[in-house]
Every structure is written in structure tokens, then in C-alpha cells.
Design an enzyme around this catalytic site. Sequence first.
Site, mmCIF file in Angstrom:
data_model
loop_
_atom_site.group_PDB
_atom_site.id
_atom_site.type_symbol
_atom_site.label_atom_id
_atom_site.label_comp_id
_atom_site.label_asym_id
_atom_site.label_seq_id
_atom_site.Cartn_x
_atom_site.Cartn_y
_atom_site.Cartn_z
ATOM 1 N N GLU A 1 0.893 -1.173 0.000
ATOM 2 C CA GLU A 1 0.000 0.000 0.000
ATOM 3 C C GLU A 1 0.919 1.207 0.000
ATOM 4 O O GLU A 1 1.539 1.527 1.009
ATOM 5 C CB GLU A 1 -0.928 -0.027 1.217
ATOM 6 N N CYS B 1 -2.164 8.709 2.961
ATOM 7 C CA CYS B 1 -2.168 8.240 1.576
ATOM 8 C C CYS B 1 -3.505 8.513 0.905
ATOM 9 O O CYS B 1 -3.561 8.743 -0.304
ATOM 10 C CB CYS B 1 -1.854 6.742 1.520
#
Length: 462
Positions: free
Chosen positions: A228, A262
Site C-alpha cells: 500500500e 495516503c
Amino acid sequence: MFQQRNPATGETGDSFPELDADAIEQRIARAAAAYAEWRLTPVAERAALLSAIGDRFEANRDRLAAIATFEMGKTLGSAKAEVDKCIAAFRHYAEHGPAMLEERRIDLGDGKAAAARWYPLGPVLAIMPWNFPYWQVVRFMAPTLLAGNVGLLKHASNVPGTAQAIEDMVREAGGADGLFQNLHIPSSAVGAIIDDPRVAAVTLTGSEGAGIQVAERAGRNLKKVVLELGGSDPFIVMPSADIEQAARVAVTARIQNAGQSCICAKRMIVHADVYDRFRERFLAGMKAVRVGDPTADGTDMGPLSSEQGLKDIREQVERAKAAGATVSSVGDAPDGPGWYYPPTVLEDVPLDEEIAREEFFGPVAMLFRAADIDEAIRIANDVPFGLGSSIWTTDAAEQERLTRDLEAGMVAINAMLASDPKAPFGGVKRSGHGRELSSHGLHEFMNLKTVMLDQASPAATE
């Protein structure tokens, strides 16, 4: 030595010794021994441990939150909310996880049958970032332990107290020796751990560069890896949207965690028909953000987590200005110590400049005007990332078009994107691969074993 340092004041805290090669070997050996027993532990007992760990997090909520605020500067309120989210994840997997591991019967025809069963893989190495120092770990740890695997954590170097606290919670909940271990190690020690045959898989949440290095090392060892990585999430606003609400949410989506997320909305892409209305409200909202002491009531945003992070965001804004961008809004940031950066809005960023495709890991938003939905999609997809997105429209056809055509692993409709234990989390393109959370995250580090059933067995005909 790993040293706590408060990004709001520069004050130092506890220090934690770095593990040498012998200590790392001992921990891997303990992980392998723990796995040999844990893999055979009934799923109900694994679920009970997750519930007990959740109870420890709840009992220590305020202390855990204070550690995160001291180490990386998030507001105390957001740190408490992060701990609460971890508690919810433990309880979700404790309650619903066992059903996700039930075997699935397959009718092969002609009276034949097979079963698909899930089995653990072994010790999993997790390389985790500092921005959500509990949640990032728990979203890997809870499903990993339920699956029958064990965990080795290499946390970010600036959150050593948080890393130690997580291991303490597992131990206090009754976790066996070696079940979940924190490794105070530098990044240079990670490669040898990935190489170790006792380590079955790797998961990383972090930068694109770190993801490439880990994926290369895992690939050479033919080990499963989940990544990720970064994101430059679009926030698309169409004419049918509630502009007032969209602008309010856009501010929160950009400055949450001081913009260090993010899945923060980073690029506001607004239809020309409503651009001016949205711009006015969004700029006013960014200017009104209260930046300061993260432990104080009423603070909306604390400092960036590190001096390097502050330098990076300043350098990016200067490059954007040099490329022709306009700084249209700058909020306030306190003077004195601390790595604070004011909420900032950039307009007129040339789309053909590389800076328009970069991730700003801080409270800086880029504001783009789109002539129509086609241009909005083109701008949104013209980045190497594909993590999340947020779309604002009440038109059902537009919702379907944007959901289908945006190159992203996640889409939020008329809402700010957020992770949830019940929903899969992850991206495409250079935002990584694999999924965390939900049943999909649980199964990532498991062996899906096909069993061709004995047709003479009564179990085969149930």
C-alpha cells in the site's frame, strides 16, 4: 538507538536500543516456534485473543493516544479516534472473522465434490509507516493473527514508543511468546529478514521507493507481498453536488493528519460551472484551519511529523511556483519550535509539469478547473497513483461513469474516503497491489488449499 522526539516542541523522550543480528535471529526463531503452535490453535481461540487485545487497547486508550501525539504530532482527538478504530477492527475480526475462514464446498458434478480451505502461511513481516502508527499496524495484525500466522513488525523509526506499546498490548492480552514481536531495526536490516526462509510473506505501507525495494527483494525469494504505497487522490466536484458540503469536506479531507495520509484528497478537480463557488468556500475553509499545539482543545491540525517532511513540502511548493502555479491561499502556522506548515492551496498548476503528478504529503491542495466530466477524468487519471478518490455528484449516470472510469482502488460518493475494517482497502497502478481489511485482507496471507474429497466419506455427501 531509536529516540522519541516531539515534532511540536523538539522535546525528546524515551530511547529504545537497536537490535543487533543476534537479537534479530532470536526473534525470528521465536516467531517460527510460536507459529508452529499458533497455526494449530482453534480459530475460536484466536478470535478470543483478538477480543482480549481490543480490550487492552480500550483500557489504555488515553495513554496510547498520548504516545502517538508525542511521537508524530497528530492531534490528541485524532489519536484517540485512531485507537478507537483499532478496537473496532479487533472486535470485527473476532466476531466475523471465523466465518470468513469456513471452507467452501464445490460441486464437481458426477457425484464428485471438492472443498476450498484456508490455511496460514507462517511469520509475516510488516513494514509500517508513522502517519497512523496504530491503525496501519492493526489492519495487518488483526487478520494475520486470526489467520493463524504470527507477526514481525518493523515500524517507522520515529514512533518507537508506539511500536513497543502495540507489542505490550498483545502480551498483556495473553499472546504467547513470539506471537507478535516489534523489531527496533534500521531499514538496512530488512532485506536479510525478507531473505530468511522462516519468514513467509511481507506487507508494506509506505513510499513508492520503499515498495519497489521490498517487492524486488520479496520477488527474488518468491514470497507473497502486499503493498500500500502513495496516492494523489482526486476530489471531483460536479455541478449537481452540494457545493457547501463538498467544500467543507474537502478541507477536512486535505488537512486531516496534517495532510499526511495516503488517502487524503490532494487534487480538487472542479467543474468549470461551479469552480468559483467551490473555490471561494474552499479557500476560506483552509484559511480558517486552526494550527497549533496538538494536545490543545480546538486545534484542527498539528505539525508535520519530521523536519525532513517540512523541508520536502516546502521544496515541492517552491517547485510548483517555479513551474507557474499560484499560491492562492495560505493559512496560519505558529511561530517558534515545531515542524509546522500552513494549509496551502495551489492553483494554475500546469498539467504538463511533473509537479502536478506528485504526491504532496502535507497540507497542500492543488485546485484544478475541468470543462466537463471527460476532462475531470483525464486530470484525475493523469498520475502514476491509483489509491482512492472522492466524487461529488447527485447525478446517477455521472456516479456510475466516474466510479467505472477512475483508475483507483477505492471511490467514495459524496463523502470523504475513509478505511473501514469491513471493506477492502488498497490501490492500483503505482499505489501498490493486494488488499487489506475485510475478508480479502484476511485471505491475502493464507494458502487457499483445494481438497478433492473422498467420495466414500460421509462428509463428502453432507
